[in-house]
Design a protein around this motif. Structure first.
Motif, short mmCIF file in Angstrom:
data_model
loop_
_atom_site.label_atom_id
_atom_site.label_comp_id
_atom_site.label_asym_id
_atom_site.label_seq_id
_atom_site.Cartn_x
_atom_site.Cartn_y
_atom_site.Cartn_z
N PHE A 23 54.40 38.53 38.91
CA PHE A 23 53.19 37.95 38.34
C PHE A 23 52.03 38.62 39.07
N VAL A 24 51.30 39.48 38.36
CA VAL A 24 50.20 40.21 38.99
C VAL A 24 48.91 39.84 38.26
N THR A 25 48.04 39.12 38.96
CA THR A 25 46.76 38.73 38.38
C THR A 25 45.72 39.79 38.72
N VAL A 26 45.17 40.41 37.68
CA VAL A 26 44.16 41.45 37.85
C VAL A 26 42.79 40.82 37.62
N VAL A 27 41.95 40.87 38.65
CA VAL A 27 40.59 40.34 38.59
C VAL A 27 39.63 41.52 38.57
N ASN A 28 38.82 41.62 37.53
CA ASN A 28 37.96 42.78 37.35
C ASN A 28 36.57 42.51 37.91
N ARG A 29 36.30 43.06 39.08
CA ARG A 29 34.97 42.98 39.68
C ARG A 29 34.24 44.32 39.62
N ALA A 30 34.76 45.23 38.80
CA ALA A 30 34.12 46.54 38.62
C ALA A 30 33.17 46.49 37.43
N ARG A 31 32.49 47.60 37.17
CA ARG A 31 31.51 47.63 36.07
C ARG A 31 32.09 48.17 34.78
N TYR A 32 33.39 48.55 34.81
CA TYR A 32 34.04 49.06 33.61
C TYR A 32 35.15 48.11 33.16
N LEU B 142 71.79 30.97 36.04
CA LEU B 142 71.26 30.57 37.34
C LEU B 142 71.83 31.42 38.45
N SER B 143 73.13 31.77 38.32
CA SER B 143 73.76 32.63 39.33
C SER B 143 73.10 34.00 39.36
N SER B 144 72.74 34.50 38.17
CA SER B 144 72.13 35.83 38.12
C SER B 144 70.77 35.84 38.79
N PHE B 145 70.09 34.66 38.81
CA PHE B 145 68.78 34.57 39.45
C PHE B 145 68.87 34.20 40.92
N ALA B 146 70.10 33.93 41.39
CA ALA B 146 70.24 33.43 42.76
C ALA B 146 69.67 34.42 43.77
N ASN B 147 69.85 35.69 43.53
CA ASN B 147 69.38 36.70 44.47
C ASN B 147 68.08 37.36 44.01
N ALA B 148 67.53 36.89 42.87
CA ALA B 148 66.27 37.45 42.37
C ALA B 148 65.10 36.72 43.02
N GLU B 149 63.97 37.40 43.08
CA GLU B 149 62.78 36.82 43.68
C GLU B 149 61.62 36.86 42.70
N PHE B 150 60.65 35.99 42.94
CA PHE B 150 59.41 36.00 42.19
C PHE B 150 58.31 36.52 43.10
N HIS B 151 57.56 37.48 42.61
CA HIS B 151 56.51 38.12 43.40
C HIS B 151 55.16 37.79 42.76
N TYR B 152 54.22 37.33 43.58
CA TYR B 152 52.88 36.99 43.12
C TYR B 152 51.88 37.89 43.84
N HIS B 153 51.09 38.62 43.05
CA HIS B 153 50.11 39.53 43.64
C HIS B 153 48.77 39.33 42.95
N GLU B 154 47.71 39.61 43.69
CA GLU B 154 46.36 39.63 43.12
C GLU B 154 45.79 41.02 43.31
N PHE B 155 45.39 41.64 42.20
CA PHE B 155 44.74 42.94 42.22
C PHE B 155 43.25 42.72 41.96
N ILE B 156 42.42 42.99 42.95
CA ILE B 156 40.97 42.93 42.77
C ILE B 156 40.49 44.34 42.46
N PRO C 88 40.96 45.21 26.68
CA PRO C 88 40.75 45.39 28.12
C PRO C 88 40.20 44.14 28.79
N ILE C 89 40.42 44.07 30.11
CA ILE C 89 39.85 43.01 30.94
C ILE C 89 38.40 43.40 31.21
N ARG C 90 37.49 42.59 30.73
CA ARG C 90 36.08 42.92 30.89
C ARG C 90 35.61 42.63 32.32
N PRO C 91 34.50 43.23 32.73
CA PRO C 91 33.94 42.89 34.05
C PRO C 91 33.76 41.38 34.18
#
Length: 574
Positions: free
Chosen positions: A77-86, A27-41, A113-116
């Motif tokens: 935590f990076v959520t990739v949402v595929n709105r492209a055609r590939y 827990l001490s080792s995580f005291a200064n760590a952060e959680f990052h949440y991103h969305e990639f469209i 792969p993450i489909r369209p």
């Protein structure tokens, strides 16, 4: 220990007490760590370059994509949402992905792969890494426009091993095609010939003043006299090594591939595709405007390449109106200046650590030839390589073929038969004069999905030997899931009797991508401490498409910390 027992007021066994102390420590080792949440469209975006407007694939409509700034120890935590055609995947280039190979990203290797219309969340923790890495698409050639910087700062309370610069700026070097990049890839795959070369190089997505219709968008960096600037130079180009320089300014190299090195100064750096180099620039020249510039380092004989120069502007603040003349241009090396490239890389020395030492006892001693090949075919539209052939590429004469039914990692984890074999040759099946006149009988590789299995904890040495099939060439070879020590490099054929005596086992550079010298060799070492399935390939995308790669399986060790995690529930299916 007695204090802890008295405070809790309950009887504790030494085992239970040790467990509590371990949890508190965690827990001490995580005291200064952060959680990052991103969305990639992932989406199509209209952009204008070189007098033309077209749609490209981007993340969040940005080109280059967003810079992620984190600290050593943070979890993403990076959520990739595929709105492209590939189909698409994202690779976190250089991240160790300790026990999390499912987040590594190469399509059909660690995931389908993450489909369209689909999505997937990449989950991983930065463990003992600081510096500059990057992220990019690892499906088809989409990384031509789908990429961005990944900046890893020291933990809170820790510092850089150099004075804190006043400015910190990612410099992403790229390539630009006027045509749709997937159309370029498909044409090359159909014809068997080399792909069309790019129309421009870019710095942070902009070609710069030396190209048509590009001056207005040219990137500018404003500095005050005396300021220090950390430039995080990333070669995101699809197929080209690049020289980089800033007119009339020296660069102090302080890090490569998210590892620190012993600082040294130079007026030019060479960065291979996939590599990163951190340099500190001091604004100590007469106030004015100076070009940053990048151009090709191209080593393949008689091969076409983009021979243009991209620029950005370093501009001193509060200039007199008369100072707005054309910026000074650095004198970049000639495209084939291997001496300058070698002089740069030979100065790299890591900062030795008391905790991590270069292995001297080797368990797995491997020798991989790397290079191009040619496949004989009937003359026609699908046979437009040299002398009625199709280009191929290989390691140890095996041209790597990706599966399509499932990913290699899923096949390994679920024991699915018929997807791969474990007979990748640890040494060349035929020895020959690798950099001399190679017999035509050795020009055509065999095709297969062959892997090599390594026991957890093994110390591994790989000799990477360039070959002269079609042409010798500098190859940037990238190992997923690891970084490694570069203990030696040289030209000609590797000689185990004499070349091993020149190895640097004290302070060799640490990298995740190594440029194997043109007509030469490089030797890397690492400890197989990260279980999973890891791609090992040339980071020139045309070479990877031709088969210049293979993959390692690193077996689980003992206990949770030596065992790969199970797949996440949202892992895409083929």
């Amino acid at each position: 220990m007695e204090t802890c027992k008295n405070y809790l007021k309950i009887p504790l066994s030494n085992g239970l007490l040790a467990t509590i102390i371990a949890i508190l420590s965690l827990l001490s080792s995580f005291a200064n760590a952060e959680f990052h949440y991103h969305e990639f469209i992932v989406q199509e975006t209209s952009v204008t370059r070189l007098c033309r407007t077209k749609n490209i694939i981007t993340v969040n409509g940005q080109f280059p994509g967003p810079t992620l700034t984190v600290r050593n120890g943070d979890t993403l935590f990076v959520t990739v949402v595929n709105r492209a055609r590939y189909n698409v995947t994202i690779h976190w280039h250089g991240i160790r992905q300790m026990r999390t190979p499912w987040a590594d990203g190469p399509e059909y290797v660690t995931q389908c792969p993450i489909r369209p219309g689909g999505f997937y969340t990449y989950r991983f923790t930065i463990e003992n890494q600081e510096g500059t890495l990057w992220w990019h698409a690892h499906s088809k050639w989409l990384r031509a426009t789908v990429y961005g910087a990944l900046v890893i700062l020291p933990k809170q309370g820790s510092n850089f091993p150099f004075s804190l610069p006043q400015k910190d700026i990612p410099i992403l070097l790229g390539e630009w095609w006027n045509r749709d990049i997937i159309a370029v890839q498909r044409q090359a795959q159909f014809t068997g010939a080399a792909p069309n070369i790019s129309n421009a190089y870019t710095i942070n997505g902009q070609p710069g003043d030396l190209y048509r219709c590009s001056s207005q968008g040219t990137m500018k960096v404003s500095v005050n006299p005396g300021e220090t600037v950390l430039l995080r130079v990333i070669n995101a180009a699809l197929n080209q090594q690049l020289f980089f320089s800033v007119a009339n300014h020296m660069l102090t190299v302080v890090g490569v591939d998210a590892t620190y090195n012993k600082p040294f100064t130079t007026n030019v750096i060479m960065v291979g595709p996939g590599q990163t180099t951190n340099v500190i620039l001091t604004a100590n020249r007469p106030p004015g405007r100076y070009y940053m510039a990048a151009s090709a380092y191209a080593t393949a004989r008689n091969a076409q390449f983009d021979n243009t120069t991209t620029t950005a502007i370093l501009e001193y603040a509060n200039l007199n109106p008369g100072a707005n003349s054309r910026p000074s241009l650095p004198q970049l090396p000639a495209f084939n200046d291997t001496a300058t490239a070698t002089a740069f890389t030979s100065q790299l020395r890591s900062i030795p650590s008391n905790n991590v030492r270069v292995p001297t006892q080797i368990d797995e001693n491997l020798f991989f030839t790397v290079g191009l090949g040619l496949v004989n075919c009937a003359p026609g539209p699908r046979c437009q390589g040299p002398n009625n052939t199709r280009f191929a590429a290989s390691m140890n004469n095996i041209s790597f073929v990706l599966p399509r039914r499932t990913s290699l990692l899923q096949a390994y984890y679920q024991n699915i038969p018929g997807i791969y074999t474990l007979d990748f040759p640890p040494v060349p099946t035929v020895q020959f004069d690798y950099t001399g006149n190679v017999s035509r009988g050795l020009w055509q590789p065999r095709f297969g999905t062959k892997l090599h299995k390594i026991k957890f904890g093994s110390t591994v040495q790989i000799v990477l030997q360039d070959t002269a099939i079609f042409s010798t060439e500098d190859h940037p070879i990238h190992l997923h899931g690891y970084h490694f020590w570069v203990v030696g490099q040289g030209f000609g054929n590797f000689n185990p009797q004499t070349d091993t005596t020149t190895f640097n086992l004290i302070d060799p550079p640490v990298r995740n991508t190594i440029d194997v010298p043109v007509g030469g060799w490089a030797v890397i070492r690492f400890v197989a401490d990260n279980p999973g399935l890891w791609l090992f390939h040339c980071h020139i995308d045309s070479h990877l498409a031709w088969g210049l790669g293979m993959a390692f399986i690193v077996e689980n060790g003992i206990g949770e910390k030596q065992t790969m995690e199970p797949p996440p529930p949202d892992l895409p299916q083929c």
